[in-house]
Design a protein around this motif. Structure first.
Motif, PDB file in Angstrom:
ATOM      1  N   LEU A  43      37.048  44.049  35.164  1.00 13.18           N
ATOM      2  CA  LEU A  43      35.995  44.900  34.609  1.00 13.18           C
ATOM      3  C   LEU A  43      34.651  44.639  35.274  1.00 13.18           C
ATOM      4  CD1 LEU A  43      36.941  44.825  30.823  1.00 13.18           C
ATOM      5  CD2 LEU A  43      37.088  46.783  32.372  1.00 13.18           C
ATOM      6  N   HIS A  44      34.345  43.368  35.545  1.00  9.93           N
ATOM      7  CA  HIS A  44      33.101  43.042  36.238  1.00  9.93           C
ATOM      8  C   HIS A  44      33.084  43.673  37.632  1.00  9.93           C
ATOM      9  CE1 HIS A  44      31.022  40.475  33.428  1.00  9.93           C
ATOM     10  NE2 HIS A  44      32.077  39.701  33.266  1.00  9.93           N
ATOM     11  N   LYS A  45      34.225  43.604  38.313  1.00 12.99           N
ATOM     12  CA  LYS A  45      34.319  44.186  39.655  1.00 12.99           C
ATOM     13  C   LYS A  45      34.135  45.707  39.588  1.00 12.99           C
ATOM     14  CE  LYS A  45      37.318  44.564  43.683  1.00 12.99           C
ATOM     15  NZ  LYS A  45      38.597  44.219  44.283  1.00 12.99           N
ATOM     16  N   ALA A  46      34.806  46.347  38.648  1.00 10.35           N
ATOM     17  CA  ALA A  46      34.690  47.800  38.494  1.00 10.35           C
ATOM     18  C   ALA A  46      33.253  48.183  38.129  1.00 10.35           C
ATOM     19  CB  ALA A  46      35.665  48.302  37.428  1.00 10.35           C
ATOM     20  N   ASN A  47      32.628  47.402  37.279  1.00 14.76           N
ATOM     21  CA  ASN A  47      31.252  47.656  36.881  1.00 14.76           C
ATOM     22  C   ASN A  47      30.312  47.558  38.089  1.00 14.76           C
ATOM     23  OD1 ASN A  47      29.141  48.181  35.111  1.00 14.76           O
ATOM     24  ND2 ASN A  47      28.844  46.027  34.622  1.00 14.76           N
ATOM     25  N   ARG A  48      30.512  46.531  38.896  1.00 11.55           N
ATOM     26  CA  ARG A  48      29.698  46.366  40.102  1.00 11.55           C
ATOM     27  C   ARG A  48      29.877  47.557  41.047  1.00 11.55           C
ATOM     28  NH1 ARG A  48      32.194  42.514  42.730  1.00 11.55           N
ATOM     29  NH2 ARG A  48      32.809  43.851  44.434  1.00 11.55           N
ATOM     30  N   GLN A  49      31.115  47.995  41.235  1.00 11.35           N
ATOM     31  CA  GLN A  49      31.390  49.143  42.108  1.00 11.35           C
ATOM     32  C   GLN A  49      30.733  50.411  41.578  1.00 11.35           C
ATOM     33  OE1 GLN A  49      35.675  48.906  42.109  1.00 11.35           O
ATOM     34  NE2 GLN A  49      35.738  47.789  44.042  1.00 11.35           N
TER      35      GLN A  49
END
Length: 63
Positions: A43-49
């Protein structure tokens, strides 16, 4: 009050089952914590993207 020597206690079937259940609960808890940690990282990765895409779109709109 009677003092109990835990080394000499023989557990009944119900007490053993309860201990096994507790161990299984702890193991399952650890497994779930690992899965949740993995999901949080995703989720953190998707949020950053998403933030990067929004920033990119904002820059394109303001050109």
């Amino acid at each position: 009050m009677k003092k109990i020597d835990s080394k000499n206690i023989e557990l009944t079937g119900l007490q053993r089952l309860t201990q096994v259940q507790l161990i299984n609960i702890i193991l399952r808890k650890d497994e779930l914590e690992k899965q949740l940690s993995s999901e949080v990282k995703k989720l953190h990765k998707a949020n950053r993207q998403l933030r990067e895409l929004i920033e990119e779109m904002y820059c394109l709109m303001n050109q």
